[in-house]
Design a protein around this motif. Structure first.
Motif, PDB file in Angstrom:
ATOM      1  N   ARG A   1     -55.785   4.439-100.905  1.00  0.00           N
ATOM      2  CA  ARG A   1     -56.302   3.094-101.156  1.00  0.00           C
ATOM      3  C   ARG A   1     -55.917   2.134-100.041  1.00  0.00           C
ATOM      4  O   ARG A   1     -56.442   1.020 -99.989  1.00  0.00           O
ATOM      5  N   ILE A   2     -54.986   2.527 -99.195  1.00  0.00           N
ATOM      6  CA  ILE A   2     -54.558   1.682 -98.087  1.00  0.00           C
ATOM      7  C   ILE A   2     -55.012   2.298 -96.768  1.00  0.00           C
ATOM      8  O   ILE A   2     -55.309   3.492 -96.706  1.00  0.00           O
ATOM      9  N   PRO A   3     -55.094   1.493 -95.706  1.00  0.00           N
ATOM     10  CA  PRO A   3     -55.552   2.014 -94.409  1.00  0.00           C
ATOM     11  C   PRO A   3     -54.659   3.130 -93.879  1.00  0.00           C
ATOM     12  O   PRO A   3     -53.436   3.117 -94.075  1.00  0.00           O
ATOM     13  N   VAL A   4     -55.289   4.078 -93.201  1.00  0.00           N
ATOM     14  CA  VAL A   4     -54.589   5.240 -92.658  1.00  0.00           C
ATOM     15  C   VAL A   4     -54.638   5.209 -91.127  1.00  0.00           C
ATOM     16  O   VAL A   4     -55.713   5.085 -90.532  1.00  0.00           O
ATOM     17  N   ILE A   5     -53.466   5.337 -90.519  1.00  0.00           N
ATOM     18  CA  ILE A   5     -53.349   5.368 -89.061  1.00  0.00           C
ATOM     19  C   ILE A   5     -52.992   6.791 -88.619  1.00  0.00           C
ATOM     20  O   ILE A   5     -52.134   7.436 -89.229  1.00  0.00           O
ATOM     21  N   ALA A   6     -53.636   7.257 -87.579  1.00  0.00           N
ATOM     22  CA  ALA A   6     -53.327   8.571 -87.013  1.00  0.00           C
ATOM     23  C   ALA A   6     -52.318   8.409 -85.884  1.00  0.00           C
ATOM     24  O   ALA A   6     -52.537   7.639 -84.949  1.00  0.00           O
ATOM     25  N   ASP A   7     -51.202   9.122 -85.976  1.00  0.00           N
ATOM     26  CA  ASP A   7     -50.135   9.046 -84.985  1.00  0.00           C
ATOM     27  C   ASP A   7     -50.333  10.163 -83.958  1.00  0.00           C
ATOM     28  O   ASP A   7     -50.136  11.340 -84.266  1.00  0.00           O
ATOM     29  N   ILE A   8     -50.711   9.791 -82.734  1.00  0.00           N
ATOM     30  CA  ILE A   8     -51.143  10.765 -81.731  1.00  0.00           C
ATOM     31  C   ILE A   8     -50.153  10.837 -80.571  1.00  0.00           C
ATOM     32  O   ILE A   8     -49.776   9.818 -79.991  1.00  0.00           O
ATOM     33  N   HIS A   9     -49.794  12.062 -80.221  1.00  0.00           N
ATOM     34  CA  HIS A   9     -48.943  12.316 -79.062  1.00  0.00           C
ATOM     35  C   HIS A   9     -49.496  13.518 -78.289  1.00  0.00           C
ATOM     36  O   HIS A   9     -50.066  14.440 -78.874  1.00  0.00           O
ATOM     37  N   PHE A  10     -49.321  13.486 -76.984  1.00  0.00           N
ATOM     38  CA  PHE A  10     -49.588  14.616 -76.080  1.00  0.00           C
ATOM     39  C   PHE A  10     -51.068  14.969 -75.894  1.00  0.00           C
ATOM     40  O   PHE A  10     -51.519  15.114 -74.765  1.00  0.00           O
ATOM     41  N   HIS A  11     -51.836  15.131 -76.963  1.00  0.00           N
ATOM     42  CA  HIS A  11     -53.189  15.682 -76.844  1.00  0.00           C
ATOM     43  C   HIS A  11     -54.251  14.670 -77.278  1.00  0.00           C
ATOM     44  O   HIS A  11     -54.348  14.340 -78.464  1.00  0.00           O
ATOM     45  N   TYR A  12     -55.040  14.224 -76.314  1.00  0.00           N
ATOM     46  CA  TYR A  12     -56.036  13.202 -76.626  1.00  0.00           C
ATOM     47  C   TYR A  12     -57.124  13.728 -77.560  1.00  0.00           C
ATOM     48  O   TYR A  12     -57.748  12.960 -78.301  1.00  0.00           O
ATOM     49  N   GLN A  13     -57.344  15.054 -77.556  1.00  0.00           N
ATOM     50  CA  GLN A  13     -58.364  15.617 -78.449  1.00  0.00           C
ATOM     51  C   GLN A  13     -58.031  15.357 -79.924  1.00  0.00           C
ATOM     52  O   GLN A  13     -58.932  15.249 -80.762  1.00  0.00           O
ATOM     53  N   LEU A  14     -56.759  15.242 -80.235  1.00  0.00           N
ATOM     54  CA  LEU A  14     -56.352  14.951 -81.609  1.00  0.00           C
ATOM     55  C   LEU A  14     -56.809  13.552 -82.022  1.00  0.00           C
ATOM     56  O   LEU A  14     -57.178  13.324 -83.170  1.00  0.00           O
ATOM     57  N   ALA A  15     -56.793  12.635 -81.077  1.00  0.00           N
ATOM     58  CA  ALA A  15     -57.278  11.282 -81.361  1.00  0.00           C
ATOM     59  C   ALA A  15     -58.781  11.299 -81.626  1.00  0.00           C
ATOM     60  O   ALA A  15     -59.272  10.624 -82.546  1.00  0.00           O
ATOM     61  N   LEU A  16     -59.509  12.063 -80.842  1.00  0.00           N
ATOM     62  CA  LEU A  16     -60.963  12.143 -81.034  1.00  0.00           C
ATOM     63  C   LEU A  16     -61.293  12.750 -82.392  1.00  0.00           C
ATOM     64  O   LEU A  16     -62.203  12.288 -83.093  1.00  0.00           O
TER      65      LEU A  16
ATOM     66  N   ILE B   1     -49.295  10.615 -73.106  1.00  0.00           N
ATOM     67  CA  ILE B   1     -50.712  10.769 -72.750  1.00  0.00           C
ATOM     68  C   ILE B   1     -50.915   9.854 -71.555  1.00  0.00           C
ATOM     69  O   ILE B   1     -51.184   8.650 -71.707  1.00  0.00           O
ATOM     70  N   ARG B   2     -50.746  10.411 -70.345  1.00  0.00           N
ATOM     71  CA  ARG B   2     -50.680   9.584 -69.139  1.00  0.00           C
ATOM     72  C   ARG B   2     -51.860   9.789 -68.195  1.00  0.00           C
ATOM     73  O   ARG B   2     -51.869   9.245 -67.090  1.00  0.00           O
ATOM     74  N   ASP B   3     -52.832  10.559 -68.633  1.00  0.00           N
ATOM     75  CA  ASP B   3     -54.030  10.766 -67.818  1.00  0.00           C
ATOM     76  C   ASP B   3     -55.038   9.681 -68.178  1.00  0.00           C
ATOM     77  O   ASP B   3     -55.530   9.618 -69.309  1.00  0.00           O
ATOM     78  N   LYS B   4     -55.359   8.820 -67.239  1.00  0.00           N
ATOM     79  CA  LYS B   4     -56.230   7.674 -67.500  1.00  0.00           C
ATOM     80  C   LYS B   4     -57.569   8.098 -68.086  1.00  0.00           C
ATOM     81  O   LYS B   4     -58.085   7.458 -69.014  1.00  0.00           O
ATOM     82  N   GLU B   5     -58.157   9.163 -67.571  1.00  0.00           N
ATOM     83  CA  GLU B   5     -59.474   9.582 -68.047  1.00  0.00           C
ATOM     84  C   GLU B   5     -59.440  10.016 -69.510  1.00  0.00           C
ATOM     85  O   GLU B   5     -60.404   9.824 -70.249  1.00  0.00           O
ATOM     86  N   LYS B   6     -58.320  10.585 -69.925  1.00  0.00           N
ATOM     87  CA  LYS B   6     -58.197  10.976 -71.332  1.00  0.00           C
ATOM     88  C   LYS B   6     -58.077   9.749 -72.226  1.00  0.00           C
ATOM     89  O   LYS B   6     -58.643   9.693 -73.318  1.00  0.00           O
ATOM     90  N   VAL B   7     -57.326   8.767 -71.762  1.00  0.00           N
ATOM     91  CA  VAL B   7     -57.218   7.519 -72.510  1.00  0.00           C
ATOM     92  C   VAL B   7     -58.586   6.849 -72.605  1.00  0.00           C
ATOM     93  O   VAL B   7     -58.993   6.362 -73.667  1.00  0.00           O
ATOM     94  N   VAL B   8     -59.317   6.847 -71.497  1.00  0.00           N
ATOM     95  CA  VAL B   8     -60.659   6.246 -71.475  1.00  0.00           C
ATOM     96  C   VAL B   8     -61.576   6.925 -72.488  1.00  0.00           C
ATOM     97  O   VAL B   8     -62.329   6.260 -73.208  1.00  0.00           O
TER      98      VAL B   8
END
Length: 384
Positions: free
Chosen positions: A75-90, A107-114
């Motif tokens: 019933r409350i908002p859910v946040i995904a806690d992401i480390h290391f792998h940008y694919q997990l965020a997607l 996650i230090r690769d600019k293109e992955k963050v983009v």
């Protein structure tokens, strides 16, 4: 009255963060996210305790996919806690999460963050840039992928807050610069649904990092002392660190990080906010510490009353006192108060003596008066 820093508002699900919104209380599930039933059960317990936003760890794709079922039942908002792998965020975005936490230290690769930001922007999902002392990028390598391991990156050799000489690069500088690096990427993509955190175990470092960032950007700040410790020690450390910032008006949402049941994190978070007058929801308990003058077991009585008041949502102030020194005065100052003595107790309502009861009946009598006070407060609120 605390004058709060004005920040840009955003929404995490239905919860407004920043702007004129009250400081919200978050927690994080401690279950295996892939175990949907266990995770949802913990979220339900947290909802019952008043938690307003919940974060879940996403260690792999299975966990990212599990968030879809978790989100559907929460019933409350859910946040995904992401480390290391940008694919997990997607994948978490595909699961419909309300917010992402990205760590610019791992996650230090600019293109992955983009890539993540573009998908979040398309869905209007906010991103928290979560800077942690324990996972900062190597010194001199902010935004550079690969490189030295955390054990040889130079971060632990940087001076902490208060230790740096004039012009010397410090841990605080490194934390702030790490956050600004990722903020720059998001802003270049015209993405401003940004929250920021800069956490360390060291209070001076944490406080100074937040102070610096508060002056540099308009975005809401998520406060926390990372790895604060057990329920007792961690609550004290968090209250000092978070309290110092909140008293200065800095902070829009908080999480108390304890090595304990996450429900305790929520209770502690609300108590910190209530002690500063930043939240009015829920009961406030005033209780004497007891001493040799007490004629009743105040410790048991106070803890019992505290337990009974946990589900109270109205800002009723309840005093539990054990002797004639401060008891009557403190009890009179509360909405409801009890001054307990030998074999009997006086129940006060708004400074007036309501009744005198025997020791065996004082708990039930007190809670009856609390219920009456709640009804009155709710009536006043409805008529406002």
């Amino acid at each position: 009255m605390i004058k709060r820093r004005v920040s840009k508002a955003l929404h995490v699900g239905k919860v407004k963060v920043g702007g004129d919104a009250p400081v919200s209380v978050q927690s994080m599930t401690k279950t295996d996210t892939r175990n949907v039933a266990a995770t949802v059960a913990q979220i339900k317990a947290l909802e019952e305790a008043g938690c307003e936003v919940i974060r879940c760890a996403v260690p792999d794709i299975e966990a990212a996919k599990a968030l879809k079922d978790i989100k559907r039942q929460a019933r409350i908002p859910v946040i995904a806690d992401i480390h290391f792998h940008y694919q997990l965020a997607l994948e978490a975005l595909n699961s419909g999460v309300d917010c992402l936490r990205l760590n610019p230290g791992n996650i230090r690769d600019k293109e992955k963050v983009v890539a993540v930001v573009r998908e979040a922007k398309a869905r209007q999902v906010p991103i928290r840039i979560g800077v942690n002392f324990g996972s900062l990028p190597p010194v001199g390598a902010i935004g550079l992928s690969g490189g030295l391991s955390r054990h040889a990156d130079g971060v632990n050799r940087l001076p902490k807050a208060g230790e740096a000489k004039e012009g010397q690069y410090s841990v605080v500088d490194h934390m702030v610069q790490t956050g600004l690096w990722e903020i720059g990427i998001l802003e270049d993509l015209d993405f401003d649904l940004i929250k920021i955190s800069l956490k360390a175990f060291d209070i001076d470092t944490t406080v100074e990092a937040y102070r610096r960032m508060a002056d540099l950007v308009p975005y809401p700040l998520h406060l926390g002392i990372t790895e604060a410790g057990t329920a007792k020690a961690g609550s004290i450390r968090s209250a000092i660190g978070l309290g110092a910032l909140l008293y200065e008006g800095i902070g829009d949402t908080i999480r108390v990080s304890l090595s304990d049941d996450p429900v305790e994190e929520v209770y502690t978070g609300f108590e910190i906010l209530k002690s500063l007058g930043l939240r009015k929801e829920g009961a406030v308990l005033v209780a004497c510490p007891s001493c040799g003058r007490a004629d009743v077991d105040i410790r048991t009585l106070a803890n019992t009353v505290e337990g009974l008041l946990k589900k109270t949502k109205t800002p009723v102030k309840v005093a539990v006192m054990g002797c004639e020194v401060n008891g009557p005065g403190e009890a009179k100052d509360a909405d409801v108060g009890i001054a307990a003595g030998a074999g009997r107790a006086i129940i006060f309502r708004k400074g007036q003596k309501a009744r005198v009861v025997g020791e065996a009946d004082m708990l039930s009598a007190l809670m009856e008066e609390v219920a009456k006070a709640e009804k009155e407060l709710l009536a006043v609120k409805a008529g406002a």
